[in-house]
Write a protein that holds these residues in place. Structure first.
Motif, PDB file in Angstrom:
ATOM      1  N   GLU A  93      18.212  10.362 -33.118  1.00  0.00           N
ATOM      2  CA  GLU A  93      17.559   9.058 -33.180  1.00  0.00           C
ATOM      3  C   GLU A  93      18.097   8.169 -32.066  1.00  0.00           C
ATOM      4  O   GLU A  93      19.200   8.375 -31.550  1.00  0.00           O
ATOM      5  CB  GLU A  93      17.810   8.398 -34.545  1.00  0.00           C
ATOM      6  CG  GLU A  93      17.334   9.211 -35.742  1.00  0.00           C
ATOM      7  CD  GLU A  93      15.829   9.368 -35.794  1.00  0.00           C
ATOM      8  OE1 GLU A  93      15.141   8.496 -35.216  1.00  0.00           O
ATOM      9  OE2 GLU A  93      15.348  10.335 -36.384  1.00  0.00           O
ATOM     10  N   SER A  94      17.331   7.151 -31.717  1.00  0.00           N
ATOM     11  CA  SER A  94      17.694   6.285 -30.591  1.00  0.00           C
ATOM     12  C   SER A  94      18.953   5.469 -30.858  1.00  0.00           C
ATOM     13  O   SER A  94      19.568   4.959 -29.926  1.00  0.00           O
ATOM     14  CB  SER A  94      16.536   5.332 -30.269  1.00  0.00           C
ATOM     15  OG  SER A  94      16.213   4.542 -31.407  1.00  0.00           O
ATOM     16  N   THR A  95      19.349   5.361 -32.131  1.00  0.00           N
ATOM     17  CA  THR A  95      20.551   4.583 -32.467  1.00  0.00           C
ATOM     18  C   THR A  95      21.816   5.436 -32.446  1.00  0.00           C
ATOM     19  O   THR A  95      22.911   4.905 -32.611  1.00  0.00           O
ATOM     20  CB  THR A  95      20.399   3.966 -33.866  1.00  0.00           C
ATOM     21  OG1 THR A  95      20.113   5.002 -34.816  1.00  0.00           O
ATOM     22  CG2 THR A  95      19.272   2.948 -33.890  1.00  0.00           C
ATOM     23  N   THR A 124      20.323   9.001 -24.831  1.00  0.00           N
ATOM     24  CA  THR A 124      19.001   8.728 -24.264  1.00  0.00           C
ATOM     25  C   THR A 124      18.176  10.001 -24.326  1.00  0.00           C
ATOM     26  O   THR A 124      18.731  11.107 -24.390  1.00  0.00           O
ATOM     27  CB  THR A 124      19.107   8.243 -22.810  1.00  0.00           C
ATOM     28  OG1 THR A 124      19.801   9.237 -22.033  1.00  0.00           O
ATOM     29  CG2 THR A 124      19.874   6.938 -22.727  1.00  0.00           C
ATOM     30  N   ASP A 125      16.870   9.849 -24.305  1.00  0.00           N
ATOM     31  CA  ASP A 125      16.000  11.006 -24.391  1.00  0.00           C
ATOM     32  C   ASP A 125      16.205  11.946 -23.194  1.00  0.00           C
ATOM     33  O   ASP A 125      16.360  11.495 -22.065  1.00  0.00           O
ATOM     34  CB  ASP A 125      14.543  10.546 -24.451  1.00  0.00           C
ATOM     35  CG  ASP A 125      13.610  11.672 -24.865  1.00  0.00           C
ATOM     36  OD1 ASP A 125      14.065  12.608 -25.554  1.00  0.00           O
ATOM     37  OD2 ASP A 125      12.423  11.614 -24.496  1.00  0.00           O
ATOM     38  N   SER A 126      16.259  13.253 -23.453  1.00  0.00           N
ATOM     39  CA  SER A 126      16.431  14.305 -22.432  1.00  0.00           C
ATOM     40  C   SER A 126      17.845  14.329 -21.843  1.00  0.00           C
ATOM     41  O   SER A 126      18.076  14.946 -20.813  1.00  0.00           O
ATOM     42  CB  SER A 126      15.410  14.143 -21.292  1.00  0.00           C
ATOM     43  OG  SER A 126      14.081  14.140 -21.788  1.00  0.00           O
ATOM     44  N   GLN A 127      18.783  13.679 -22.498  1.00  0.00           N
ATOM     45  CA  GLN A 127      20.153  13.632 -21.990  1.00  0.00           C
ATOM     46  C   GLN A 127      20.863  14.972 -22.181  1.00  0.00           C
ATOM     47  O   GLN A 127      20.617  15.693 -23.149  1.00  0.00           O
ATOM     48  CB  GLN A 127      20.940  12.536 -22.715  1.00  0.00           C
ATOM     49  CG  GLN A 127      22.385  12.404 -22.272  1.00  0.00           C
ATOM     50  CD  GLN A 127      23.084  11.253 -22.975  1.00  0.00           C
ATOM     51  OE1 GLN A 127      22.426  10.442 -23.623  1.00  0.00           O
ATOM     52  NE2 GLN A 127      24.391  11.168 -22.852  1.00  0.00           N
ATOM     53  N   VAL A 128      21.731  15.314 -21.229  1.00  0.00           N
ATOM     54  CA  VAL A 128      22.601  16.486 -21.354  1.00  0.00           C
ATOM     55  C   VAL A 128      23.983  15.999 -21.783  1.00  0.00           C
ATOM     56  O   VAL A 128      24.600  15.191 -21.097  1.00  0.00           O
ATOM     57  CB  VAL A 128      22.712  17.256 -20.028  1.00  0.00           C
ATOM     58  CG1 VAL A 128      23.728  18.400 -20.172  1.00  0.00           C
ATOM     59  CG2 VAL A 128      21.352  17.813 -19.628  1.00  0.00           C
ATOM     60  N   VAL A 129      24.437  16.464 -22.933  1.00  0.00           N
ATOM     61  CA  VAL A 129      25.779  16.135 -23.422  1.00  0.00           C
ATOM     62  C   VAL A 129      26.651  17.371 -23.211  1.00  0.00           C
ATOM     63  O   VAL A 129      26.486  18.378 -23.897  1.00  0.00           O
ATOM     64  CB  VAL A 129      25.749  15.739 -24.912  1.00  0.00           C
ATOM     65  CG1 VAL A 129      27.156  15.441 -25.410  1.00  0.00           C
ATOM     66  CG2 VAL A 129      24.852  14.526 -25.128  1.00  0.00           C
TER      67      VAL A 129
END
Length: 222
Positions: A93-95, A124-129
């Motif tokens: 989720e965005s939070t 964030t959307d499409s983020q690489v962690v």
């Protein structure tokens, strides 16, 4: 005797007059009390109903606002890599923050280096962690990716590390002061000698001296 009879008659007449006046007074007072009595109490009931109706509208409006705020919490996807138990794409989720993505990936692996990661960073959307192993530098492919989480405070200002044995022509040009010609020389040396055994071998490549090697050492790995 006649005088006595006359007095009695006058007394009776006065008594009836007094009784009549008293009765008239009682009727007048009763009428006055009845005329001052409130007819009904419908007005407060109406006001109460109006207030309840208004409260209902307020509650409805509050619910609408809450629903609107909840809809902002959108669904996203991030790619969790490195030293986690269950790497891969995760629905978030965005939070949420990086620590939430790690938990969705089964938590840290036993060899994870948590100190290099900003666990409080928002996703964030499409983020690489990417969670590095202990003693591992974050790969250049991850450091150069938009939204990658590689290290804590100040890590964004560091130049990406390039692997001399795996980087292609474009990747080698990310090194400070290395253009296409020098990058090609590195590729030629790597192919001729079967790869680099250490970063110090870079000074064996034509065009790379001790000073250049010293400047590039923080940017390269083998």
């Amino acid at each position: 005797m006649d005088r006595l009879r006359e007095l009695l008659e006058n007394s009776n007449r006065q008594a009836w007059i007094i009784i009549g006046l008293g009765f008239t007074t009682i009727i007048a007072l009763s009428f006055l009390l009845l005329s001052n009595r409130p007819v009904s109490s419908t007005q407060p009931e109406f006001a109460s109903q109006s207030f309840m109706s208004g409260s209902g509208m307020t509650a409805s409006s509050s619910t609408a606002v809450t629903t609107s705020q909840t809809s902002v919490n959108t669904t996203m996807y991030v790619d969790v890599k490195g030293a986690v138990k269950q790497p891969g794409m995760k629905k978030v989720e965005s939070t949420m923050r990086v620590i939430d993505a790690v938990q969705l990936a089964g938590g840290f692996a036993s060899n994870a280096d948590e100190k290099q990661v900003n666990l409080a960073q928002k996703l964030t959307d499409s983020q690489v962690v990417y969670i590095p192993k202990r003693g591992e530098q974050v790969p250049a492919a991850v450091s150069g990716t938009s939204g990658a989480t590689a290290g804590g405070a100040g890590s964004e200002s560091q130049a990406p590390q390039v692997n001399l044995n795996t980087a292609d022509l474009t990747g080698l040009q990310q090194l400070d002061g290395v253009g296409e010609k020098k990058a090609q020389k590195i590729l030629d040396y790597r192919q001729e000698h079967g790869g680099f055994k250490s970063a110090d071998e870079l000074k064996n490549v034509n065009g790379f001296g001790d000073k250049t090697l010293e400047r590039l050492k923080p940017q390269i790995i083998v």
